[in-house]
Design an enzyme around this catalytic site. Structure first.
Site, PDB file in Angstrom:
ATOM      1  N   GLN A 188      18.250   7.736 -33.094  1.00 26.66           N
ATOM      2  CA  GLN A 188      19.472   6.997 -33.386  1.00 26.66           C
ATOM      3  C   GLN A 188      20.509   7.849 -34.130  1.00 26.66           C
ATOM      4  OE1 GLN A 188      17.260   3.065 -34.783  1.00 26.66           O
ATOM      5  NE2 GLN A 188      19.450   2.718 -34.491  1.00 26.66           N
ATOM      6  N   HIS A 189      21.737   7.358 -34.110  1.00 26.49           N
ATOM      7  CA  HIS A 189      22.847   7.805 -34.974  1.00 26.49           C
ATOM      8  C   HIS A 189      23.478   9.145 -34.613  1.00 26.49           C
ATOM      9  CE1 HIS A 189      21.546   4.545 -37.505  1.00 26.49           C
ATOM     10  NE2 HIS A 189      20.482   5.159 -37.948  1.00 26.49           N
ATOM     11  N   ASP A 247      15.378   4.676 -30.567  1.00 22.55           N
ATOM     12  CA  ASP A 247      13.926   4.812 -30.658  1.00 22.55           C
ATOM     13  C   ASP A 247      13.258   3.659 -31.403  1.00 22.55           C
ATOM     14  OD1 ASP A 247      15.003   5.636 -33.104  1.00 22.55           O
ATOM     15  OD2 ASP A 247      14.022   7.589 -33.099  1.00 22.55           O
TER      16      ASP A 247
END
Length: 492
Positions: A85-86, A246
């Site tokens: 992520q991110h 994820d």
């Protein structure tokens, strides 16, 4: 004569590697597994990766999974990606990366996160819109860092993608994301289920630079492009799902969601540590990330930066095997080697206290386990409250923790989490839950079935249950006291 079968592929594109599982759609049995490494670079607070390497690793992992399973290419019906992520991927006018991706654990954007929080009017304003308050890991803070430190790259950016978005687009040719991964950007409104125009304006982002948000991670994005099919050695008819982040995929793999378990906590022990649950309640706790799940529910999540790798570093420092640990006793370790996200201490470093001439190095290693587990479990009560539950209710207090991630296969990790939580532990037998969740999303895109229901039928979240042990209140109080005393000075 070979029997025709339906197989789906789930890809876990994580910080450290790409893993692909080939799964029998009818039974959920893993037929083949492939993997390939990623490279992370950077010193100090910097953590970056070349996005092109993610694609190369995905191709290698998928080909290896198909080869290990002994599949004919036409057996594969669908594919989905779950990604770390991110991460911020800035693409130029030619749709190529302008620079290495800024990863979730890059802490250089902590000042930008704090400034953005204030510019909108404080934490509550962010919670009302996104369910989360910006911290260094969030994509919005990274984009703001790029604008301030590399304005030439920001100005040249024609498109912004998350890691899984980029891979899904290379597979299908469609710029598509899902609510789960989008909710980790801090420019997506979990209240409205769409990009927030006011936040995009605050960040100087045009919605046209972002992928379309699909209704779920199991939404059909399309089929493989000609280039992707050739690279993977698969037919162009393979369905590609929108995919997700994820953590959201792991939740699907565990059977968490509207069609499965709600309000059941999970502890994941990996490079980062996470605690989360799927719930119908929209979270608004500044200590948590108020993520959306990929199926329309919510996924409040507490995340720590320092988990298995930080503890392994202590083992290396003392020349010990990671399992050669004793309880910490007087020794307390706060293993915040990369700064920390929960609690929000991005500039922190590791802290060791309580050493004596007689201290056994194995106890220092054990204290590192305890410090990492404490930091993660400390977010659990807030998580349960965010689900609308009373953490003090015996029925809630005794609810088992599902323990997953690489650390869940380690004896000392399991014992430490059990001792500090005082809860029963469920240890799912499946080890690649992110990839299995992605496979369920792929199957959902191909068949129209609910991926959480599919994963539940596959039994991917089933495993051994360990009974509760008496909670180690003394160790908990000792660590809590050190954190409280050090937070205002040593850890800031």
């Amino acid at each position: 004569m070979p029997v025709s079968r339906s197989v789906v592929i789930g890809v876990d594109s994580s910080t450290q590697s790409a893993k692909a599982v080939a799964v029998d759609t009818a039974t959920g049995r893993v037929l083949g597994l492939g993997r390939a490494p990623h490279t992370v670079t950077g010193t100090g607070g910097a953590r970056e990766s070349d996005p092109d390497q993610w694609w190369t690793a995905l191709v290698t992992a998928v080909r290896a999974a198909v080869r290990e399973a002994g599949l004919a290419p036409e057996d594969v019906t669908a594919l989905a990606v779950a990604g770390q992520q991110h991460g911020l991927v800035a693409l130029g006018a030619d749709h190529r990366p302008l620079r290495p991706a800024l990863l979730w654990n890059d802490t250089r954007s902590a000042p930008q996160a704090a400034a953005l929080t204030e510019r909108l009017g404080g934490p509550k304003a962010w919670l009302d819109r996104t369910g989360s308050v910006p911290v260094a890991s969030m994509t919005a803070a990274k984009w703001q860092w790029l604008r301030e430190h590399e304005p030439h790259h920001a100005e040249a950016t024609a498109a912004v993608r998350l890691p899984h978005d980029l891979l899904t687009e290379r597979l299908s040719g469609e710029a598509l994301t899902d609510p789960g991964d989008a909710s980790g950007t801090c420019w997506y409104s979990t209240a409205d289920g769409a990009y927030d125009p006011a936040l995009l304006d605050l960040l100087g982002l045009d919605a046209a630079m972002l992928p379309t948000v699909a209704p779920t991670g199991a939404t059909r994005a399309g089929t493989l492009t000609a280039a992707a099919a050739e690279a993977l050695g698969l037919p162009r008819t393979v369905t590609v799902a929108a995919g997700t982040g994820d953590n959201m995929a792991a939740a699907v793999g565990l059977g968490l969601g509207a069609a499965g378990l709600l309000d059941h906590p999970v502890v994941s022990l990996g490079t980062s540590g996470t605690v989360y649950a799927a719930t119908r309640t929209r979270p608004a706790d500044r200590a948590l990330a108020g993520f959306a799940a990929t199926d329309g529910t919510h996924l409040p999540l507490g995340c720590t930066l320092n988990c298995t790798l930080a503890v392994d570093r202590f083992a290396t420092l003392f020349g010990l095997d990671r399992e050669d640990a004793l309880p910490g006793g007087e020794t307390v370790v706060l293993p915040y080697l990369d700064g920390e996200r929960t609690p929000d201490l991005p500039a922190a470093s590791g802290l060791v206290t309580g050493l004596r001439h007689t201290t056994d190095p194995r106890a220092v290693l054990g204290a590192a386990y305890e410090g990492a587990a404490f930091t993660l479990l400390r977010a659990l009560d807030g998580l349960l409250a965010a689900c609308g539950l009373d953490p003090a209710d015996p029925a809630v207090r005794d609810r088992p923790l599902r323990l997953i991630g690489g650390g869940a296969r380690g004896r000392t990790w399991t014992e430490t989490v059990g001792r500090l939580s005082g809860r029963p532990l469920v240890l799912p037998a499946a080890t690649e839950l992110v990839a299995l969740g992605a496979a369920a999303l792929a199957a959902g895109a191909a068949t129209g079935e609910d991926p959480v229901a599919l994963a539940t039928a596959w039994g991917t979240g089933a495993g051994e249950t360990l009974p509760a042990v008496t909670r180690d209140e003394e160790t908990w109080a000792r660590i809590e006291g050190v954190l409280g005393a050090a937070r205002s000075g040593l850890l800031s």
